[in-house]
Scaffold this active site. Structure first.
Site, PDB file in Angstrom:
ATOM      1  N   CYS A   1      -4.293   9.073  22.639  1.00  0.00           N
ATOM      2  CA  CYS A   1      -5.034   9.757  21.561  1.00  0.00           C
ATOM      3  C   CYS A   1      -6.137  10.622  21.601  1.00  0.00           C
ATOM      4  O   CYS A   1      -6.719  10.500  22.628  1.00  0.00           O
ATOM      5  CB  CYS A   1      -5.172   8.729  20.448  1.00  0.00           C
ATOM      6  SG  CYS A   1      -6.990   7.940  20.754  1.00  0.00           S
TER       7      CYS A   1
ATOM      8  N   GLY B   1       3.345 -12.302  -1.249  1.00  0.00           N
ATOM      9  CA  GLY B   1       2.640 -13.599  -1.332  1.00  0.00           C
ATOM     10  C   GLY B   1       2.115 -14.313  -0.059  1.00  0.00           C
ATOM     11  O   GLY B   1       1.995 -15.533  -0.160  1.00  0.00           O
TER      12      GLY B   1
ATOM     13  N   GLN C   1       8.875 -14.272  -3.614  1.00  0.00           N
ATOM     14  CA  GLN C   1       7.633 -15.018  -3.666  1.00  0.00           C
ATOM     15  C   GLN C   1       8.084 -16.384  -3.596  1.00  0.00           C
ATOM     16  O   GLN C   1       9.211 -16.853  -3.145  1.00  0.00           O
ATOM     17  CB  GLN C   1       7.115 -14.898  -5.164  1.00  0.00           C
ATOM     18  CG  GLN C   1       6.572 -13.401  -5.330  1.00  0.00           C
ATOM     19  CD  GLN C   1       5.380 -13.056  -4.524  1.00  0.00           C
ATOM     20  OE1 GLN C   1       4.692 -13.923  -3.928  1.00  0.00           O
ATOM     21  NE2 GLN C   1       4.905 -11.906  -4.842  1.00  0.00           N
TER      22      GLN C   1
ATOM     23  N   ASP D   1       2.940  -2.986   6.263  1.00  0.00           N
ATOM     24  CA  ASP D   1       1.744  -2.310   5.788  1.00  0.00           C
ATOM     25  C   ASP D   1       0.330  -2.786   5.932  1.00  0.00           C
ATOM     26  O   ASP D   1       0.354  -4.007   5.831  1.00  0.00           O
ATOM     27  CB  ASP D   1       1.836  -1.423   4.660  1.00  0.00           C
ATOM     28  CG  ASP D   1       1.464  -2.459   3.542  1.00  0.00           C
ATOM     29  OD1 ASP D   1       0.425  -2.358   2.988  1.00  0.00           O
ATOM     30  OD2 ASP D   1       2.316  -3.430   3.066  1.00  0.00           O
TER      31      ASP D   1
ATOM     32  N   ASP E   1       5.352  -7.258  -9.653  1.00  0.00           N
ATOM     33  CA  ASP E   1       5.799  -8.838  -9.432  1.00  0.00           C
ATOM     34  C   ASP E   1       4.339  -9.314  -9.692  1.00  0.00           C
ATOM     35  O   ASP E   1       3.165  -8.606  -9.703  1.00  0.00           O
ATOM     36  CB  ASP E   1       5.995  -9.213  -8.049  1.00  0.00           C
ATOM     37  CG  ASP E   1       5.019  -8.721  -7.218  1.00  0.00           C
ATOM     38  OD1 ASP E   1       4.402  -7.914  -7.144  1.00  0.00           O
ATOM     39  OD2 ASP E   1       5.276  -9.543  -5.881  1.00  0.00           O
TER      40      ASP E   1
ATOM     41  N   CYS F   1      -4.410   5.237  26.716  1.00  0.00           N
ATOM     42  CA  CYS F   1      -4.076   5.697  25.743  1.00  0.00           C
ATOM     43  C   CYS F   1      -4.312   7.359  25.804  1.00  0.00           C
ATOM     44  O   CYS F   1      -5.183   8.045  26.314  1.00  0.00           O
ATOM     45  CB  CYS F   1      -5.107   5.319  24.523  1.00  0.00           C
ATOM     46  SG  CYS F   1      -4.770   5.679  22.828  1.00  0.00           S
TER      47      CYS F   1
ATOM     48  N   ASP G   1       3.496   0.810  -3.554  1.00  0.00           N
ATOM     49  CA  ASP G   1       3.654  -0.639  -4.155  1.00  0.00           C
ATOM     50  C   ASP G   1       3.802  -0.845  -5.908  1.00  0.00           C
ATOM     51  O   ASP G   1       3.285   0.376  -6.257  1.00  0.00           O
ATOM     52  CB  ASP G   1       2.241  -1.541  -3.533  1.00  0.00           C
ATOM     53  CG  ASP G   1       0.975  -0.975  -4.107  1.00  0.00           C
ATOM     54  OD1 ASP G   1       1.029  -0.103  -5.023  1.00  0.00           O
ATOM     55  OD2 ASP G   1      -0.020  -1.254  -3.446  1.00  0.00           O
ATOM     56  N   SER G   2       3.855  -2.063  -6.303  1.00  0.00           N
ATOM     57  CA  SER G   2       3.886  -1.922  -7.698  1.00  0.00           C
ATOM     58  C   SER G   2       2.859  -1.974  -8.520  1.00  0.00           C
ATOM     59  O   SER G   2       2.833  -1.689  -9.896  1.00  0.00           O
ATOM     60  CB  SER G   2       4.689  -3.088  -8.113  1.00  0.00           C
ATOM     61  OG  SER G   2       4.055  -4.270  -7.794  1.00  0.00           O
ATOM     62  N   GLY G   3       1.595  -2.287  -7.958  1.00  0.00           N
ATOM     63  CA  GLY G   3       0.376  -2.558  -8.588  1.00  0.00           C
ATOM     64  C   GLY G   3       0.207  -3.973  -8.808  1.00  0.00           C
ATOM     65  O   GLY G   3      -1.151  -4.396  -9.054  1.00  0.00           O
ATOM     66  N   GLY G   4       0.990  -4.835  -8.699  1.00  0.00           N
ATOM     67  CA  GLY G   4       0.688  -6.243  -8.946  1.00  0.00           C
ATOM     68  C   GLY G   4      -0.152  -7.112  -7.972  1.00  0.00           C
ATOM     69  O   GLY G   4      -1.012  -7.709  -8.516  1.00  0.00           O
ATOM     70  N   PHE G   5      -0.364  -6.500  -6.784  1.00  0.00           N
ATOM     71  CA  PHE G   5      -1.203  -7.372  -5.895  1.00  0.00           C
ATOM     72  C   PHE G   5      -2.775  -7.008  -6.326  1.00  0.00           C
ATOM     73  O   PHE G   5      -3.707  -7.647  -6.365  1.00  0.00           O
ATOM     74  CB  PHE G   5      -0.957  -6.863  -4.568  1.00  0.00           C
ATOM     75  CG  PHE G   5      -2.180  -7.536  -3.488  1.00  0.00           C
ATOM     76  CD1 PHE G   5      -1.829  -8.668  -3.082  1.00  0.00           C
ATOM     77  CD2 PHE G   5      -3.162  -6.626  -3.080  1.00  0.00           C
ATOM     78  CE1 PHE G   5      -3.182  -9.373  -2.155  1.00  0.00           C
ATOM     79  CE2 PHE G   5      -4.217  -7.380  -2.461  1.00  0.00           C
ATOM     80  CZ  PHE G   5      -4.101  -8.536  -1.853  1.00  0.00           C
TER      81      PHE G   5
ATOM     82  N   HIS H   1      -7.365   6.659  16.791  1.00  0.00           N
ATOM     83  CA  HIS H   1      -6.955   5.840  17.715  1.00  0.00           C
ATOM     84  C   HIS H   1      -6.217   4.590  17.273  1.00  0.00           C
ATOM     85  O   HIS H   1      -5.129   4.122  17.816  1.00  0.00           O
ATOM     86  CB  HIS H   1      -8.302   5.423  18.676  1.00  0.00           C
ATOM     87  CG  HIS H   1      -7.892   4.274  19.492  1.00  0.00           C
ATOM     88  ND1 HIS H   1      -7.526   4.585  20.634  1.00  0.00           N
ATOM     89  CD2 HIS H   1      -7.907   3.014  19.332  1.00  0.00           C
ATOM     90  CE1 HIS H   1      -7.243   3.231  21.497  1.00  0.00           C
ATOM     91  NE2 HIS H   1      -7.569   2.242  20.599  1.00  0.00           N
TER      92      HIS H   1
ATOM     93  N   CYS I   1      -9.565   8.897  22.962  1.00  0.00           N
ATOM     94  CA  CYS I   1      -9.397   8.523  24.415  1.00  0.00           C
ATOM     95  C   CYS I   1      -9.308   9.699  25.491  1.00  0.00           C
ATOM     96  O   CYS I   1      -9.834   9.579  26.381  1.00  0.00           O
ATOM     97  CB  CYS I   1      -8.294   7.462  24.585  1.00  0.00           C
ATOM     98  SG  CYS I   1      -8.293   5.846  23.747  1.00  0.00           S
TER      99      CYS I   1
END
Length: 374
Positions: free
Chosen positions: A305, A215, A188, A265, A145, A303, A91-95, A334, A308
């Site tokens: 995994c 956003g 945005q 994500d 952004d 499941c 990611d860009s770091g903006g958030f 899990h 489980c």
């Protein structure tokens, strides 16, 4: 080999396809586990891969502060540094900078801010964000952004969106020509259709390898988010991947794919695993609850995994209550497995033209709730 996207099937607005990169294919719809500081917490990289993940997300803000992008570059890049040879999106770091409202100063040039670690001063601009992500060696780079927290006035959202579009153009110029690496633009515009469309048109005029819907999942609620997703993906090119940033809960993911999103994500499956919250086909299980302490059954009998397959609810309750590290490891595994299972089942349902039936069964299963206590 260059970056590319191929749509293989569509059912309603839901799409199944593949993103091709020199480091491997990414099956879509795709869920990207978050490796904020070059690690998915409590997981080995090979364990993350075993859950079905094709790509991880790294965080520009955190990695630029510690251990530093230049250091990672000297050590061979982020893939080698964290022992993950498949694709990485950064990611860009903006958030993250947005979340530091009390520690930042925003200008046309970029953002100056104080590190949350040691108070040191830093500047992040579109050009510096592109440089950091180049040093990291990420396969998919996000434009820098500005993401306003919602709710906000239309005027504030519009000004922020237009600033982000100017930054997107600067990001594209600074990114340059990097065959095999992709740059995504970020739409945005809050919850206003006209602003979302304006943003999309600006991004398409610049031209990107993929497009994110930014956003959202910042306080507006699921109903408002789905309201935007009912129209926003349609503003974006059909032949490029669409990425919904920071989402989310299983219901959010399914609703987003239904509306035409290809990539997502979220820290939720790993963060929840560390706090004893487990996602299953029958809803959410809180392993900390006393009802599990004498229960020899698995979290989910269907499941496969390790949590489980090899351990009881009683054991998982015990190690969580005892604050043993294996609790975070097993519950995170899990949750990540469950999220990837959702993605796999959606890809198959879309390919078979059965997404609506699959979605109905998904919601019906979760509505049943957890199995009855013994």
């Amino acid at each position: 080999m260059r970056f590319g996207f191929e749509k293989l099937a569509q059912d309603g607005a839901a799409r199944a396809g593949v993103i091709r990169t020199p480091r491997g294919d990414i099956r879509t719809p795709a869920f990207m586990p978050v490796g904020t500081a070059a690690t998915v917490k409590a997981m080995m990289p090979e364990s993350v891969r075993a859950t079905g993940a094709d790509i991880l997300l790294g965080n520009t803000y955190h990695l630029m502060l510690r251990p530093g992008a230049e250091r990672i570059d000297r050590l061979g890049g982020l893939h080698r540094f964290m022992n993950w040879e498949r694709p990485i999106l950064t990611d860009s770091g903006g958030f993250q900078v947005m979340s530091l409202a009390g520690l930042r100063k925003l200008t046309e040039q970029g953002v100056t801010f104080k590190s949350h670690i040691d108070g040191s001063k830093h500047e992040l601009t579109p050009e510096r964000s592109m440089e950091i992500q180049r040093l990291l060696g990420s396969d998919i780079v996000m434009c820098f952004d500005e993401c306003p927290a919602l709710p906000a006035t239309d005027k504030a959202v519009a000004e922020s969106m237009r600033l982000s579009m100017r930054w997107a153009a600067r990001s594209k110029e600074a990114f340059g020509d990097r065959p095999g690496h992709a740059l995504f633009g970020i739409m945005q515009g809050g919850v206003t259709p006209e602003l979302r469309e304006e943003s999309a048109e600006a991004l398409k005029a610049i031209g990107f390898d993929g497009y994110a819907v930014g956003g959202l999942a910042v306080g507006e609620g699921q109903e408002a988010m789905f309201g935007v997703l009912d129209y926003a993906p349609g503003f974006l090119p059909e032949d490029r991947p669409r990425y919904l940033m920071g989402v989310g809960k299983p219901d959010d993911i399914v609703g987003a794919v239904k509306r035409g999103i290809d990539m997502m994500d979220c820290v939720l499956p790993s963060r929840s695993g560390r706090t004893g919250q487990v996602f299953t086909r029958h809803g959410v299980v809180n392993i900390k609850n006393a009802r599990h302490q004498d229960d020899p059954r698995p979290l989910d009998e269907a499941c496969i995994c390790p949590a489980c397959r090899n351990y009881s609810r009683a054991y998982l309750h015990h190690v969580f209550r005892s604050q043993e590290i294996i609790s975070s490891m097993l519950l995170t595994w899990h949750n990540l497995h469950y999220f990837q299972q959702i993605m796999s089942e959606m890809r198959a349902a879309i390919a078979d033209g059965q997404f609506e039936a699959w979605e109905a069964a998904f919601h019906a299963g979760r509505a049943e709730g957890d199995i009855d206590p013994l």
